[in-house]
Design an enzyme around this catalytic site. Structure first.
Site, PDB file in Angstrom:
ATOM      1  N   LYS A  46       1.122  -1.382  -0.003  1.00 16.69           N
ATOM      2  CA  LYS A  46       0.328   0.017  -0.138  1.00 16.69           C
ATOM      3  C   LYS A  46       0.607   1.426   0.262  1.00 16.69           C
ATOM      4  O   LYS A  46       1.673   0.788   0.411  1.00 16.69           O
ATOM      5  CB  LYS A  46      -1.039   0.222   1.548  1.00 16.69           C
ATOM      6  CG  LYS A  46      -1.351   0.801   0.883  1.00 16.69           C
ATOM      7  CD  LYS A  46      -3.079   0.746   0.876  1.00 16.69           C
ATOM      8  CE  LYS A  46      -3.941   2.570   0.498  1.00 16.69           C
ATOM      9  NZ  LYS A  46      -4.712   3.088  -1.356  1.00 16.69           N
ATOM     10  N   ALA A  71     -12.501   5.694  -4.339  1.00 18.79           N
ATOM     11  CA  ALA A  71     -11.510   6.383  -3.694  1.00 18.79           C
ATOM     12  C   ALA A  71     -10.985   6.505  -2.173  1.00 18.79           C
ATOM     13  O   ALA A  71     -11.693   7.496  -1.617  1.00 18.79           O
ATOM     14  CB  ALA A  71     -12.950   7.836  -3.688  1.00 18.79           C
ATOM     15  N   CYS A 131      -3.037   8.778  -9.436  1.00 15.17           N
ATOM     16  CA  CYS A 131      -3.480   8.255  -8.693  1.00 15.17           C
ATOM     17  C   CYS A 131      -5.048   9.119  -8.865  1.00 15.17           C
ATOM     18  O   CYS A 131      -5.122  10.206  -8.846  1.00 15.17           O
ATOM     19  CB  CYS A 131      -3.431   8.852  -6.773  1.00 15.17           C
ATOM     20  SG  CYS A 131      -4.889   8.537  -5.645  1.00 15.17           S
TER      21      CYS A 131
HETATM   22  C1  LIG Z   1      -9.126  -0.355  -3.529  1.00 13.21           C
HETATM   23  C2  LIG Z   1      -8.349  -0.276  -4.258  1.00 13.21           C
HETATM   24  C3  LIG Z   1      -6.978   0.874  -3.645  1.00 13.21           C
HETATM   25  C4  LIG Z   1      -5.356   0.720  -4.235  1.00 13.21           C
HETATM   26  N1  LIG Z   1      -4.608   2.085  -4.238  1.00 13.21           N
HETATM   27  C5  LIG Z   1      -3.863   2.087  -4.475  1.00 13.21           C
HETATM   28  C6  LIG Z   1      -2.440   2.527  -4.120  1.00 13.21           C
HETATM   29  O1  LIG Z   1      -2.391   2.970  -2.718  1.00 13.21           O
HETATM   30  N2  LIG Z   1      -1.389   3.140  -4.976  1.00 13.21           N
HETATM   31  C7  LIG Z   1      -1.366   2.546  -6.538  1.00 13.21           C
HETATM   32  O2  LIG Z   1      -0.051   3.331  -6.285  1.00 13.21           O
HETATM   33  N3  LIG Z   1      -2.155   2.095  -6.882  1.00 13.21           N
HETATM   34  C8  LIG Z   1      -3.435   1.615  -5.939  1.00 13.21           C
HETATM   35  N4  LIG Z   1      -4.415   1.077  -6.920  1.00 13.21           N
HETATM   36  C9  LIG Z   1      -4.753   1.159  -7.904  1.00 13.21           C
HETATM   37  C10 LIG Z   1      -3.975  -0.675  -7.868  1.00 13.21           C
HETATM   38  O3  LIG Z   1      -2.661  -0.481  -7.221  1.00 13.21           O
HETATM   39  C11 LIG Z   1      -3.792  -0.358  -9.600  1.00 13.21           C
HETATM   40  O4  LIG Z   1      -2.944  -0.412 -10.300  1.00 13.21           O
HETATM   41  C12 LIG Z   1      -5.833  -1.021 -10.338  1.00 13.21           C
HETATM   42  O5  LIG Z   1      -6.345  -1.462  -9.295  1.00 13.21           O
HETATM   43  C13 LIG Z   1      -5.705  -1.250 -11.820  1.00 13.21           C
HETATM   44  O6  LIG Z   1      -6.213  -3.172 -11.615  1.00 13.21           O
HETATM   45  P1  LIG Z   1      -6.931  -4.294 -11.203  1.00 13.21           P
HETATM   46  O7  LIG Z   1      -8.205  -3.564 -12.262  1.00 13.21           O
HETATM   47  O8  LIG Z   1      -5.872  -5.397 -11.522  1.00 13.21           O
HETATM   48  O9  LIG Z   1      -7.537  -3.620 -10.131  1.00 13.21           O
HETATM   49  C14 LIG Z   1      -6.085   1.070  -5.731  1.00 13.21           C
HETATM   50  C15 LIG Z   1      -7.643   0.088  -6.195  1.00 13.21           C
HETATM   51  C16 LIG Z   1      -7.838  -0.551  -5.379  1.00 13.21           C
HETATM   52  C17 LIG Z   1      -9.059  -0.975  -6.043  1.00 13.21           C
END
Ligand SMILES: Cc1cc2nc3c(=O)[nH]c(=O)nc-3n(C[C@H](O)[C@H](O)[C@H](O)COP(=O)(O)O)c2cc1C
Length: 307
Positions: A46, A71, A131
């Protein structure tokens, strides 16, 4: 590292090309027994900022068709607790560990990178400059290529760790941002973060999310991210780590054929913690069937033109 799925990506030796995405794997041990870590090449922790952040007001998460809108707002424990509690707890994970760095302004990223440089357990630092859920430290960095190059170069000065720069998906063209990050000294590009999005509760006539806007993730975004991975690889030849809607081995193989050396899994993990093992088994079978030596030999091997 002599298995067909082992690969070096972004300066890190990965036992498999499956990486747990930041924000979806906590600080590592949270998945405990549920995820088979033997199938995981790396976990991206995280995001960590210099000071603790509370994140956005609730609601912060909702399901959408084939995806999730979040969010969270980069809620995190801050550097001190990260170093004293979270990183030691991640030390026993049987895979590479990567920190995800966030900040409100460039100097904060630089300070966090400098503080993490001496941490032997960290294989790389992923800079989250994309982000969609925070006002500062978010996507604005990616929109200005010169600023992004300078920003990455300033982080590069304070650490010898490989830098992965996580780009935003919603740019007129992702290629200038990719080139800027590479020029600044990035070893790899994580393509990409969530897509800016929102949802409305029509009965309440309100936005669903407390922050109004959030980031869309999950299989819904995969075709968009797949194109971005292909664009970046095609135009720069960079080491790309794909992130967007991986929900099985075919999605992982599609990203590798489009140019990714590894794939991150995030949202789909909540549905199916067995996913990393399933992806690895599927990739191994695919590599054998297609008669490639290993996953590295598949990278970018998309045939062009018509059948
Ligand atoms: C609940 C949640 C929290 C996330 N927190 C971060 C974060 O702290 N830092 C970051 O770079 N990406 C964060 N992401 C993005 C994910 O790392 C990832 O790049 C994005 O969800 C796309 O991949 P996925 O479709 O496999 O989830 C978060 C995504 C989700 C769903």
């Amino acid at each position: 590292m002599n298995s067909a799925v082992a690969i070096r990506a972004g300066g890190v030796d990965l036992r498999t090309p499956v990486i747990l995405a930041s924000g979806c794997a906590g600080y590592g041990p949270e998945w405990g027994e549920l995820v088979d870590f033997a199938a995981v090449g790396a976990v991206v922790l995280k995001g960590v900022a210099r000071e603790p952040w509370l994140g956005n007001p609730p609601p912060r998460l909702m399901e959408t068709p084939c995806g999730v809108l979040n969010a969270i707002g980069l809620e995190n424990v801050g550097l001190d607790v990260f170093l004293t509690e979270k990183l030691p707890a991640a030390a026993d994970l049987p895979c590479a560990v990567v920190a995800n760095v966030v900040g409100r302004e460039p100097e904060e990223y630089r300070e966090v990178c400098a503080a993490l440089d001496g941490e032997g357990r960290l294989a790389a630092l992923e800079l989250n400059v994309s982000c969609p859920n925070v006002r500062a430290g978010g996507m604005a960095f990616c929109a200005d290529a010169d600023g992004l190059r300078e920003f990455v170069a300033r982080c590069r000065e304070v650490t010898t760790k490989p830098l992965w720069v996580k780009l935003a998906p919603m740019l007129t063209d992702i290629v200038p941002a990719a080139k800027a990050a590479l020029a600044g000294g990035a070893e790899a590009l994580t393509v990409a973060n969530t897509l800016p999005a929102m949802a409305v509760d029509v009965r309440a006539r309100r936005p669903v999310l407390g922050n109004v806007y959030g980031g869309l993730s999950g299989p819904a975004i995969r075709p968009v991210t797949l194109r971005l991975v292909h664009r970046v690889y095609d135009e720069t030849g960079a080491e790309v780590i794909a992130s967007g809607g991986v929900d099985g081995w075919e999605a992982a193989a599609a990203y590798v054929l489009a140019g990714a050396r590894a794939v991150q899994v995030g949202t789909a993990l909540f549905d199916n913690p067995a996913l990393p093992a399933e992806i690895v088994a599927g990739l191994e079978e695919y590599i054998r069937r297609e008669m490639f030596d290993d996953v590295a030999a598949l990278v970018g091997k998309l045939r062009s033109g018509q059948v």
